[in-house]
Scaffold this motif. Sequence first.
Motif, PDB file in Angstrom:
ATOM      1  N   GLY A 259     -11.679  -3.688   3.057  1.00  0.00           N
ATOM      2  CA  GLY A 259     -10.584  -2.800   2.657  1.00  0.00           C
ATOM      3  C   GLY A 259     -10.888  -2.059   1.372  1.00  0.00           C
ATOM      4  O   GLY A 259     -10.644  -0.858   1.259  1.00  0.00           O
TER       5      GLY A 259
ATOM      6  N   ILE B 183       0.832  -1.203   0.000  1.00  0.00           N
ATOM      7  CA  ILE B 183       0.000   0.000   0.000  1.00  0.00           C
ATOM      8  C   ILE B 183       0.867   1.253   0.000  1.00  0.00           C
ATOM      9  O   ILE B 183       0.607   2.216  -0.742  1.00  0.00           O
ATOM     10  CB  ILE B 183      -0.941  -0.023   1.227  1.00  0.00           C
TER      11      ILE B 183
ATOM     12  N   HIS C 180      -3.843  -0.946   9.813  1.00  0.00           N
ATOM     13  CA  HIS C 180      -3.540  -2.318   9.402  1.00  0.00           C
ATOM     14  C   HIS C 180      -3.797  -3.313  10.531  1.00  0.00           C
ATOM     15  O   HIS C 180      -4.320  -4.397  10.298  1.00  0.00           O
ATOM     16  CB  HIS C 180      -2.084  -2.403   8.936  1.00  0.00           C
TER      17      HIS C 180
ATOM     18  N   THR D 113      -6.104   7.078   8.684  1.00  0.00           N
ATOM     19  CA  THR D 113      -6.003   5.672   9.069  1.00  0.00           C
ATOM     20  C   THR D 113      -5.798   5.554  10.577  1.00  0.00           C
ATOM     21  O   THR D 113      -6.210   4.572  11.191  1.00  0.00           O
ATOM     22  CB  THR D 113      -4.839   4.972   8.339  1.00  0.00           C
TER      23      THR D 113
ATOM     24  N   SER E 165       0.695   3.798  -3.171  1.00  0.00           N
ATOM     25  CA  SER E 165      -0.178   4.934  -2.881  1.00  0.00           C
ATOM     26  C   SER E 165       0.413   5.942  -1.918  1.00  0.00           C
ATOM     27  O   SER E 165      -0.173   6.990  -1.688  1.00  0.00           O
ATOM     28  CB  SER E 165      -1.507   4.431  -2.310  1.00  0.00           C
TER      29      SER E 165
ATOM     30  N   ARG F  21      -5.093   1.133  -7.733  1.00  0.00           N
ATOM     31  CA  ARG F  21      -4.823   1.424  -6.330  1.00  0.00           C
ATOM     32  C   ARG F  21      -5.816   0.719  -5.428  1.00  0.00           C
ATOM     33  O   ARG F  21      -5.478   0.234  -4.350  1.00  0.00           O
ATOM     34  CB  ARG F  21      -4.925   2.938  -6.095  1.00  0.00           C
ATOM     35  N   ASN F  22      -7.075   0.642  -5.903  1.00  0.00           N
ATOM     36  CA  ASN F  22      -8.106  -0.018  -5.124  1.00  0.00           C
ATOM     37  C   ASN F  22      -7.769  -1.496  -4.929  1.00  0.00           C
ATOM     38  O   ASN F  22      -7.788  -2.009  -3.813  1.00  0.00           O
ATOM     39  CB  ASN F  22      -9.442   0.159  -5.851  1.00  0.00           C
TER      40      ASN F  22
ATOM     41  N   ASN G 251      -0.640   2.879   6.352  1.00  0.00           N
ATOM     42  CA  ASN G 251      -1.925   2.406   6.856  1.00  0.00           C
ATOM     43  C   ASN G 251      -1.831   2.032   8.328  1.00  0.00           C
ATOM     44  O   ASN G 251      -1.534   0.900   8.679  1.00  0.00           O
ATOM     45  CB  ASN G 251      -2.392   1.214   6.032  1.00  0.00           C
TER      46      ASN G 251
ATOM     47  N   GLU H 149     -11.063   1.966   1.123  1.00  0.00           N
ATOM     48  CA  GLU H 149     -10.203   2.713   0.191  1.00  0.00           C
ATOM     49  C   GLU H 149     -11.048   3.606  -0.708  1.00  0.00           C
ATOM     50  O   GLU H 149     -10.744   4.789  -0.897  1.00  0.00           O
ATOM     51  CB  GLU H 149      -9.384   1.731  -0.649  1.00  0.00           C
TER      52      GLU H 149
ATOM     53  N   PHE I 283      -4.776  -2.007  -2.705  1.00  0.00           N
ATOM     54  CA  PHE I 283      -5.136  -1.832  -1.294  1.00  0.00           C
ATOM     55  C   PHE I 283      -5.811  -3.101  -0.782  1.00  0.00           C
ATOM     56  O   PHE I 283      -5.488  -3.605   0.293  1.00  0.00           O
ATOM     57  CB  PHE I 283      -6.071  -0.628  -1.141  1.00  0.00           C
TER      58      PHE I 283
END
Lengths: 288, 316
Positions: free
Chosen positions: A75, A29, A40, A98, A33, A189-190, A37, A79, A193
């Motif tokens: 997730g 991630i 997490h 986050t 990006s 990116r989605n 996070n 995102e 993630f």
Amino acid sequence: MSQLLLFNVFNGLIIGAFYALMALGLSLIMNLSGVINFAHGGFVAIGAYLAYTISPYVGFWGALLISPVLTAGVGLIVERILIRPLYGRDPLYSLLLTFGLAFIIEDGTRYIWGAQGLQYQIPSWLQSPLSSDLFFLTGYRVFMVAMVAVIVAALFFILNYTRLGLRIRAGTLDLETVSVLGVNVRILRNLNFGLGIYLAGLAGVLAAGMLGLQPTIGDSLIMPSFISIIIGGLGSLPGTLLGGLLIGVASGVTTVFLPQASEAVIYVMMAAVLLVRPHGLFGEEGRF
Amino acid sequence: MNTFKISPGTLIVWALLLTAPFWINFAGGYVELCTRIVVLGLAAMSLNFLLGYTGVLSFGHAAYFGLGAYATAMTMKYFVESTPLALLAGVVVGGVAAAIIGPLITRLRGVYFAMCTIAFGQVFYFIAFQWRDVTGGDDGLSAWHREPIHFGFATLDILNNNKAFYYFVLVFFALAVGVMAFILRSPFGRTLLAIRENERRARFLGIPVDRHIWMSWVISCAFVSLAGALYALLNDFVDPRALRWDQSGNFVIMAVLGGMRSFWGPLVGAAIFIVLQDYISSHTENWMSFVGLIFVIVVLFFPRGVLGIIRRKLAS
């Protein structure tokens, strides 16, 4: 003595495998990006508790398969709604977001499943030791290490030999060019993630079988995961993997000789690495 | 240069701060709440010296806040029962620790810097947590209290008179804030702004960027230690939670909530955050969710902070 050492090295390897699993997700991630996070650990808890909830219906193996996928689904939604608006802004904002999310998830799991620790059932044949000499080697511990090895191999296969993996790696180097070449960066990116969160969910299910369930289950794992990334070098997934295993084994070995320092030793290692190689063992200078 | 011009905003802030103990009860608060706002506001303003004025993202300031608190508490408990000496110990310990750790991380930037500050922050948490004999572990350090200040001709009873303690804290706040404002208006402070705006250009102009960031880091951490030391005195107690990563996050959210680009922003943010936290935690058990929600809402809807919004409204 040698058996004690062996026991702790193996124990360290298991913990290191956990660190590595979490750190790989974090790293994926972060590389693509630029998002740290902090939540997490929260996703680890979600993975664990979802497995707990569905395992009476689908069994241990079913939960092992389904729960990480459900966690990844959460997730993807997170995102899409919360993190996507923050791309292109100062990394401060995604970090804060986050951070708040970690609070909400921890409180939410406590609200839904209660603050008390819960037991997670694993198949009985996995609970027994492999042999009487190696009494500490329960089947579940060996299974966990094997499982992590398989998943990591699968991850590197995806990254190296599939189109998605190729795009993730290319995007890590130069997202703008990838976008210009016609790849939908938002979806990339989605998915990326989601992939990272899948690893967190899996770590959660595996951890549940060993440590039991607690809303703070991910808390003790998140800092070492950060350190795995720092030691391995930001931007390098093999480095992250090695970093995780390294600090796991190091803290295992330290337990034998100086138990109080088992936690401190990983911070000492981090300081040493930063002193000699400011960008980590496998990190490239100038990328971050 | 408007070096000695005092803005109307600054006048309002000082008017409110100086009179707070006399009207806070009518506003539904209490004096300790004001003291907490001033102390944590100082911490957030010190963080903002680095965050807002140097453009470096630190997420580990709780470590130095906590170091200051522990050094103060331990001085009082084990060495001398003297409030000024304990405060001095807090600032020195926090500042020296920051100066030693600084060179390891000031070469890094962005998310990497943030991650390393988080990780280094946890070191002190573990030490405080595990070294039970000295730090009291999870239970914290109690069984000590702040001492009244003797001037020879008079005694300031900061122990029993909470208004006296408020003004005692406010004096240190004024000193710290004054020094920070002075530094920011000096050529050194302008150089920090230049680094924030365009690091590469600053480097090409021959500015030793890493050394400037290191100095800014040490200044910021030393003032955060002062805030931590005052915090220990305020509670007459210190425990590992003062050092934990969530405390670091609170400082950052205070700065952002109030407005990172304004000098008084973090103080305003601290006031709003602490009042909200105080209110929420007395009304629901699930206060953590609400605090988390504050984070999310601020990031998504008020990234410029309260003062940023006001300033924009005034400009348009």
